[in-house]
Design a protein around this motif. Sequence first.
Motif, PDB file in Angstrom:
ATOM      1  N   LEU A   1       2.181   1.663  -3.583  1.00 32.52           N
ATOM      2  CA  LEU A   1       1.395   2.218  -4.554  1.00 32.52           C
ATOM      3  C   LEU A   1       0.930   3.460  -4.260  1.00 32.52           C
ATOM      4  O   LEU A   1       0.767   4.427  -5.262  1.00 32.52           O
ATOM      5  CB  LEU A   1       0.147   1.488  -4.224  1.00 32.52           C
ATOM      6  N   MET A   2       1.021   4.064  -3.180  1.00 29.84           N
ATOM      7  CA  MET A   2       0.578   5.523  -2.581  1.00 29.84           C
ATOM      8  C   MET A   2       1.833   6.193  -3.309  1.00 29.84           C
ATOM      9  O   MET A   2       1.475   7.318  -3.888  1.00 29.84           O
ATOM     10  CB  MET A   2       0.313   5.677  -1.353  1.00 29.84           C
ATOM     11  N   LEU A   3       3.047   5.987  -3.172  1.00 29.44           N
ATOM     12  CA  LEU A   3       4.012   6.608  -3.531  1.00 29.44           C
ATOM     13  C   LEU A   3       4.060   6.816  -5.170  1.00 29.44           C
ATOM     14  O   LEU A   3       4.320   7.777  -5.744  1.00 29.44           O
ATOM     15  CB  LEU A   3       5.358   5.963  -3.272  1.00 29.44           C
TER      16      LEU A   3
ATOM     17  N   ILE B   1       0.672  -1.198   0.093  1.00 25.31           N
ATOM     18  CA  ILE B   1      -0.058   0.034   0.159  1.00 25.31           C
ATOM     19  C   ILE B   1       0.854   1.296  -0.202  1.00 25.31           C
ATOM     20  O   ILE B   1       0.580   2.222  -0.779  1.00 25.31           O
ATOM     21  CB  ILE B   1      -0.964  -0.136   1.286  1.00 25.31           C
ATOM     22  N   PRO B   2       1.909   1.616   0.872  1.00 25.58           N
ATOM     23  CA  PRO B   2       2.740   2.515   0.682  1.00 25.58           C
ATOM     24  C   PRO B   2       3.434   2.675  -0.459  1.00 25.58           C
ATOM     25  O   PRO B   2       3.461   3.969  -1.137  1.00 25.58           O
ATOM     26  CB  PRO B   2       3.555   2.299   1.901  1.00 25.58           C
TER      27      PRO B   2
ATOM     28  N   VAL C   1       1.403   6.731  -6.940  1.00 20.76           N
ATOM     29  CA  VAL C   1       0.332   7.488  -7.342  1.00 20.76           C
ATOM     30  C   VAL C   1       0.907   8.883  -7.075  1.00 20.76           C
ATOM     31  O   VAL C   1       0.600   9.789  -8.199  1.00 20.76           O
ATOM     32  CB  VAL C   1      -1.070   7.315  -6.406  1.00 20.76           C
ATOM     33  N   VAL C   2       1.530   9.379  -6.215  1.00 28.22           N
ATOM     34  CA  VAL C   2       1.960  10.564  -5.805  1.00 28.22           C
ATOM     35  C   VAL C   2       2.881  11.139  -7.113  1.00 28.22           C
ATOM     36  O   VAL C   2       2.820  12.189  -7.679  1.00 28.22           O
ATOM     37  CB  VAL C   2       2.424  10.839  -4.600  1.00 28.22           C
TER      38      VAL C   2
END
Length: 61
Positions: free
Chosen positions: A11-13, A8-9, A15-16
Amino acid sequence: MALLAVIIPLLMLGVVLALGRYEELLLPEEDADRYEPVAAPQPAAAATSSRGPAGTPASSP
């Protein structure tokens, strides 16, 4: 569960970073506007020592 905590982190990175690239493509800046020259600071006046407080008249010889 531990795998999910790692994925999850990441994937979030991703996306950013993707949104940052998208913003650069959507709103391009010219290189001249991005790096404006910095004005050189004005030289400071030399400090002078005075014998009395400011506003007192000078003594006559």
